[in-house]
Write an enzyme that holds these catalytic residues in place. Structure first.
Site, short mmCIF file in Angstrom:
data_model
loop_
_atom_site.label_atom_id
_atom_site.label_comp_id
_atom_site.label_asym_id
_atom_site.label_seq_id
_atom_site.Cartn_x
_atom_site.Cartn_y
_atom_site.Cartn_z
N ASP A 70 0.95 -1.36 0.06
CA ASP A 70 0.39 -0.16 -0.64
C ASP A 70 0.65 1.77 0.24
O ASP A 70 2.12 1.06 0.47
CB ASP A 70 -0.97 0.21 1.25
CG ASP A 70 -1.62 -1.07 0.92
OD1 ASP A 70 -2.72 -1.43 0.03
OD2 ASP A 70 -2.46 -1.45 2.26
N ALA A 71 0.09 2.85 -0.80
CA ALA A 71 0.80 3.38 -0.35
C ALA A 71 1.22 4.17 0.98
O ALA A 71 2.57 4.22 1.16
CB ALA A 71 0.61 4.59 -1.09
#
Length: 260
Positions: A111-112
């Site tokens: 995930d970012a």
């Protein structure tokens, strides 16, 4: 003489695209073999004898050099090759020739808003093996959650939680010390070491939320036997051939253990 192989496999091995992307190229009529447009997904070609073209450009399908990089992905960076909104991606962290001349792709996602270990490679077969759900490649995370989970809550997590109508695989979940970097100060929080054997979308965050302890920060420490070591956020290194072999052996052994 090499045995004929499906175009998806041949072109993915060159790092040109994923197998699914190659299938889309075939259906769009972008690939020719010996001058003829190929439209069948099961079409096979001999890499040593046949002339394969993509958009009119001849492609060499001999054995390519395999590159596998271990990257320490910082928070705020996308685990993708490009972003239509111009946000920073993992390829933006790499200098030439790694960022463009060699067509690297992330193996899976991180995930970012998460940080840590991420693999990039130009080997489509390796990517398929590392991401296929049946192999259960273990991944280790250090996770900061809100509050302090009870032992009963941790046991529920270990045994499996219902997500999307099916129970997650058993996981290793235990209290641990904060990491030596990026420690977010929060007096009402706990640090957990979580080892997953599957990779559902935002799995740790969703399970923690369901159990009443939302994730505050998430860092992937290891992929199988590969650990970040001294790599700082944004840094990377190329894996040695023996490390790649150890990685493949580790998840193969683990898959066999889980089947038993």
């Amino acid at each position: 003489m090499a045995a004929p192989q499906r175009l998806q496999k041949l072109l993915a091995r060159q790092g040109l695209a994923s197998r699914r992307q190659v299938e889309a190229w075939i259906l769009a009529g972008r690939i020719r073999v010996n001058g003829k447009v190929v439209t069948e997904l099961g079409f096979k070609a001999d890499p040593e004898r046949d002339c394969i073209e993509v958009d009119g450009q001849a492609i060499s399908c001999g054995d390519p050099a395999r590159y596998v990089l271990l990257l320490h992905k910082p928070r705020g960076v996308l685990s993708t090759c490009k972003d239509p909104w111009g946000r920073k991606t993992v390829l933006d962290l790499l200098p030439p020739p790694w960022n463009r001349q060699i067509r690297l792709y992330p193996v899976g996602r991180l995930d970012a808003d998460s940080s840590g270990a991420l693999l990039l490679t130009n080997d489509g077969d390796l990517t398929l093996k590392l991401t296929h759900p049946r192999y259960h490649l273990p991944k280790t995370y250090r996770v900061q959650v809100q509050g302090r989970p009870s032992q009963a809550t941790l046991q529920r997590w270990r045994e499996g939680v219902d997500l999307d109508g099916s129970t997650t695989l058993p996981a290793v979940v235990e209290f641990c010390d904060p990491p030596p970097f990026g420690n977010r100060r929060n007096s009402n929080s706990s640090w957990l070491r979580v080892v997953l054997f599957e990779g559902r979308k935002r799995q740790i965050r969703r399970v923690a939320e369901q159990l009443g302890h939302p994730v505050l920060s998430l860092h992937r420490e290891a992929i199988g036997p590969l650990r970040l070591g001294n790599l700082k956020p944004g840094q990377f290194r190329r894996l040695e051939p023996q490390e790649v072999q150890a990685l493949l052996a580790s998840f193969a052994d683990n898959a066999q253990a889980l089947r038993e």
